[in-house]
Design an enzyme around this catalytic site. Sequence first.
Site, PDB file in Angstrom:
ATOM      1  N   ARG A  22       0.835  -1.216   0.000  1.00 14.92           N
ATOM      2  CA  ARG A  22       0.000   0.000   0.000  1.00 14.92           C
ATOM      3  C   ARG A  22       0.869   1.265   0.000  1.00 14.92           C
ATOM      4  O   ARG A  22       0.984   1.958  -1.002  1.00 14.92           O
ATOM      5  CB  ARG A  22      -0.934  -0.008   1.236  1.00 14.92           C
ATOM      6  CG  ARG A  22      -2.133   0.921   1.118  1.00 14.92           C
ATOM      7  CD  ARG A  22      -1.840   2.393   1.292  1.00 14.92           C
ATOM      8  NE  ARG A  22      -1.264   2.718   2.595  1.00 14.92           N
ATOM      9  CZ  ARG A  22      -0.833   3.928   2.922  1.00 14.92           C
ATOM     10  NH1 ARG A  22      -0.908   4.924   2.064  1.00 14.92           N
ATOM     11  NH2 ARG A  22      -0.300   4.142   4.105  1.00 14.92           N
ATOM     12  N   ASP A  23       1.506   1.540   1.094  1.00 16.90           N
ATOM     13  CA  ASP A  23       2.247   2.797   1.231  1.00 16.90           C
ATOM     14  C   ASP A  23       3.406   2.874   0.240  1.00 16.90           C
ATOM     15  O   ASP A  23       3.749   3.956  -0.253  1.00 16.90           O
ATOM     16  CB  ASP A  23       2.772   2.912   2.673  1.00 16.90           C
ATOM     17  CG  ASP A  23       3.298   4.293   3.000  1.00 16.90           C
ATOM     18  OD1 ASP A  23       3.056   5.229   2.219  1.00 16.90           O
ATOM     19  OD2 ASP A  23       3.961   4.441   4.030  1.00 16.90           O
ATOM     20  N   HIS A 214       5.493   4.378  12.596  1.00 10.55           N
ATOM     21  CA  HIS A 214       5.668   4.294  11.142  1.00 10.55           C
ATOM     22  C   HIS A 214       6.717   5.348  10.790  1.00 10.55           C
ATOM     23  O   HIS A 214       6.409   6.515  10.622  1.00 10.55           O
ATOM     24  CB  HIS A 214       4.319   4.590  10.470  1.00 10.55           C
ATOM     25  CG  HIS A 214       4.357   4.587   8.978  1.00 10.55           C
ATOM     26  ND1 HIS A 214       3.819   3.573   8.225  1.00 10.55           N
ATOM     27  CD2 HIS A 214       4.853   5.481   8.084  1.00 10.55           C
ATOM     28  CE1 HIS A 214       3.989   3.843   6.939  1.00 10.55           C
ATOM     29  NE2 HIS A 214       4.604   5.007   6.824  1.00 10.55           N
ATOM     30  N   HIS A 216       9.981   7.020   8.724  1.00 13.49           N
ATOM     31  CA  HIS A 216      10.514   7.194   7.368  1.00 13.49           C
ATOM     32  C   HIS A 216      11.999   7.531   7.452  1.00 13.49           C
ATOM     33  O   HIS A 216      12.528   7.806   8.532  1.00 13.49           O
ATOM     34  CB  HIS A 216       9.770   8.322   6.658  1.00 13.49           C
ATOM     35  CG  HIS A 216       8.502   7.861   6.004  1.00 13.49           C
ATOM     36  ND1 HIS A 216       8.033   8.401   4.842  1.00 13.49           N
ATOM     37  CD2 HIS A 216       7.606   6.922   6.360  1.00 13.49           C
ATOM     38  CE1 HIS A 216       6.892   7.803   4.502  1.00 13.49           C
ATOM     39  NE2 HIS A 216       6.607   6.907   5.413  1.00 13.49           N
ATOM     40  N   CYS A 247       9.533   9.779  -0.495  1.00 16.59           N
ATOM     41  CA  CYS A 247       8.900  10.877   0.234  1.00 16.59           C
ATOM     42  C   CYS A 247       8.034  11.672  -0.741  1.00 16.59           C
ATOM     43  O   CYS A 247       8.535  12.172  -1.746  1.00 16.59           O
ATOM     44  CB  CYS A 247       9.993  11.765   0.815  1.00 16.59           C
ATOM     45  SG  CYS A 247       9.316  13.205   1.630  1.00 16.59           S
ATOM     46  N   ASN A 256       9.782   5.416   3.016  1.00 17.13           N
ATOM     47  CA  ASN A 256       9.572   4.365   4.004  1.00 17.13           C
ATOM     48  C   ASN A 256      10.865   3.661   4.380  1.00 17.13           C
ATOM     49  O   ASN A 256      11.761   3.461   3.562  1.00 17.13           O
ATOM     50  CB  ASN A 256       8.610   3.318   3.427  1.00 17.13           C
ATOM     51  CG  ASN A 256       7.194   3.822   3.411  1.00 17.13           C
ATOM     52  OD1 ASN A 256       6.695   4.345   4.397  1.00 17.13           O
ATOM     53  ND2 ASN A 256       6.527   3.683   2.268  1.00 17.13           N
TER      54      ASN A 256
END
Length: 312
Positions: A22-23, A214, A216, A247, A256
Amino acid sequence: MTTKTSMPTLPSRVIIREVGPRDGLQNEDAILSTDDKIRLIYALSQTGLSHIEVGSFVRPQNVPQMADTSEVFARLQRREGIIYSAIVPNVKGALRAIEADVDSVMMFLSASESHNQSNVNMSVAQSLSLMPEVARIVREAGKWFEVVLSVAFGCPFEGDVPITYVLDLSERLLNLGAGQLTFGDTTGMAYPTLVQRTVLAFRERFPNQSLRLHLHSARGAGLANILAALQVGVTEFDSSIGGIGGCPFAPGAPGNLCTEDLTHMLHEMGIETGLDLHALMDSARMLEHMLGHVVPGQTIKAGICKHLEKTA
Ligand code: ZN
């Protein structure tokens, strides 16, 4: 006088939630076919992961990469013991998620007005007002309800987000039925001491509430932030296979945290993840092939360290 020094106690086990499908894919220019997504998620299901974020239920015009999430869920070969989750911004998304038989529905909102406005086109108050209904729909269907709070460590538009504000918002989210909270460092603005201050303040205010991070790595601080979080007892993290998902505000910058890089570091430190590093590397290579470009992860380039080979 002698000073006694000792290593901080670190958790012995960490749970990693994979967000690449997903991300990660959401931030890729290329849109993978439904078949490829299903192959990737199947490969990830064989790595020991217990939670995979499969997709999102948002307007397909806004995020065309996620337009086929219902179909992916319908055709997914689910493996017992794995939570297959999706994120939703509103009631409509929650209804679609339940129809798709999503195991865990995660509603997302931002810790800053401008980011929420740009991300979901609503004020924070509007997002909050939808939450009880979303929570009710999800719980009545017998599914998990979670909340992801984006830009919890800083906002690309507004700068610093005060910890007190993040905690006040957390209290409202928990009162509105958020089962588990995840704090997102959506644009990589966190740094180790901020991570520790935030986690410790959260723990003091909500002693019995677990918190997932979460993180980054847009400015390279991702794994340092992980160590900082481990030192204050955080045991649940998100990461993305191959490190995909740049990003969104800085083209070309890493986004991520990379699943196999994170796993490699944790295994080196003797922290269990339940993950098979070799299988993760295979998934990352498969993804690289599907995307047709090199992924940002480092371990895929440097290889697994010799002494980890057997136990990886
Ligand atoms: Zn992310």
